[in-house]
Scaffold this active site. Structure first.
Site, short mmCIF file in Angstrom:
data_model
loop_
_atom_site.label_atom_id
_atom_site.label_comp_id
_atom_site.label_asym_id
_atom_site.label_seq_id
_atom_site.Cartn_x
_atom_site.Cartn_y
_atom_site.Cartn_z
N ARG A 128 -0.89 7.75 -44.25
CA ARG A 128 -0.53 8.90 -45.10
C ARG A 128 1.00 9.03 -45.21
NH1 ARG A 128 -0.86 15.05 -43.84
NH2 ARG A 128 -0.84 15.94 -45.94
N HIS B 285 3.27 9.33 -48.53
CA HIS B 285 4.19 10.44 -48.78
C HIS B 285 5.62 9.94 -48.93
CE1 HIS B 285 1.61 14.15 -47.52
NE2 HIS B 285 0.91 13.27 -48.18
N HIS C 258 -9.04 8.17 -47.61
CA HIS C 258 -9.64 9.31 -46.89
C HIS C 258 -10.91 8.92 -46.14
CE1 HIS C 258 -7.30 12.33 -49.66
NE2 HIS C 258 -6.55 11.77 -48.74
N ASN D 236 4.26 18.00 -45.67
CA ASN D 236 4.57 17.06 -44.58
C ASN D 236 4.49 17.67 -43.19
OD1 ASN D 236 4.88 14.91 -46.29
ND2 ASN D 236 7.07 15.24 -46.61
#
Ligand code: HEM
Length: 321
Positions: free
Chosen positions: A56, A60, A185, A88
């Site tokens: 992740r 990001h 996911h 975050n």
């Protein structure tokens, strides 16, 4: 495990990655990938649940100012960095990135960028979770700017398909990348706070029946029993029972309206993404692995800094003096 054929990779990448290369460190730090891999095995053996956060974190990083390690920078007096922006605050594992970078600094000082370290850690996280592996194109430079406000380029879990398409589109990622990368996911957890709007007060009517109508009822009740309306610490497994294994079960969850986020459910609202979800709900794992590898390489090339742009940070959390 699947190694994506080099020829298909070359075709896929075209000219956009002309300045990145697979053997970028072959002369300057030939053991770079081996060092990352060895550290990752140690880190994930001790804390297997960190695999998902590294994946992740790379996402990001790439969606804000490109894959330039800007997500790793600390805030400074007068500047709130990406790291301290709301999306975050649920990232974890910054200390481990620093640990891997320190090993590389010891072996090859001032050579391997933090942006590359993160791309390699994300790749190894997936592989060590029994997912595919792929060649990481290297040579990214680290940026010197990180601005909290720019994290609004990250898609929120409430996003509908139009918003998702737009937010991926501006990064050069298409509908297929969206449905494929959402498959990430299949591993990891979510804080209750990221899903509580689906469980309580979905449209602002503030009553118990005001829930996301597209969340399957039994699952909704299960989630409600775990997450109170104001809970912002409890974690739920996004792929219950298999949240540490990278597989196609995410697509089963989406099909059954048991996925964590509204944005996951939204993949059923377009004919192309819906067809992909339904097909992979019934298997086709090796195709998904190949697609995921292709899309991760594409995402890893978003707005990268190369050549004389940026720098090789000494420490990932601070820019060089
Ligand atoms: C499509 C738009 C996306 C949205 C709206 C979204 C949103 C979210 C949210 C809200 C969380 C839970 C954070 C928390 O509460 O702890 C999460 C977790 C996660 N996301 Fe996404 N995400 C998206 C796409 C992606 C992509 C493209 C990747 C990687 C390629 C990714 C990888 C992950 C992983 C691995 C986790 C679990 C993290 C952990 O266990 O700490 N996501 N995502």
């Amino acid at each position: 495990m699947l190694m994506v054929p080099l020829v298909s990779m070359l075709l896929l990448l075209g000219s956009t990655t002309a300045q990145l290369s697979i053997d970028y460190y072959s002369k300057t730090c030939p053991n770079a990938e081996k060092i990352v891999r060895e550290e990752m095995i140690q880190i994930l053996t001790k804390a297997p649940s960190l695999a998902a956060p590294f994946l992740r974190m790379h996402f990001h990083d790439c969606f804000v100012r490109g894959c330039d390690g800007s997500v790793l920078l600390d805030s400074t007096p007068g500047n709130k960095a990406e790291k301290d922006a709301i999306p975050n605050l649920t990232l974890r594992g910054f200390g481990s990135v620093e640990r891997v970078k320190a090993k590389l600094e010891k072996a090859c000082p001032n050579t391997v960028s933090c942006a590359d370290v993160l791309a390699l850690m994300a790749r190894d996280s997936v592989w060590l979770s029994k997912g595919p592996t792929w060649p990481v194109w290297l040579g990214r430079k680290d940026g010197r700017i990180s601005i909290a406000n720019e994290t609004k380029q990250l898609p929120p879990p409430q996003a509908n398909l139009t918003q998702l398409i737009q937010m991926f589109g501006v990064k050069g990622l298409d509908l297929k990348d969206l449905v494929v990368l959402s498959g990430a996911h299949t591993i990891g957890t979510s804080h209750c706070s990221s899903i509580s709007d689906r469980l309580y007060n979905f449209t602002g009517q503030d009553n118990l029946s005001d829930v996301d109508p597209f969340l399957e009822k039994l699952y909704l009740n299960k989630l409600r029993s775990k997450c109170s309306p104001t809970d912002n610490t409890t974690l739920i497994e996004m792929d219950p029972g298999s949240f540490k294994t990278f597989d196609t079960s995410y697509y089963k969850l989406v099909t059954n309206r048991r996925s964590a986020f509204h944005s996951d459910w939204a993949l059923l609202t377009d004919s192309f993404t819906r067809a992909y979800v339904l097909k992979h709900a019934s298997g086709f794992e090796s195709e998904f692995f190949q697609d995921f590898s292709d899309s991760m390489i594409k995402m890893g090339n978003v707005e990268v800094l190369t050549g004389s742009q940026g720098e090789i940070r000494k420490k990932c959390s601070v820019v060089n003096k």
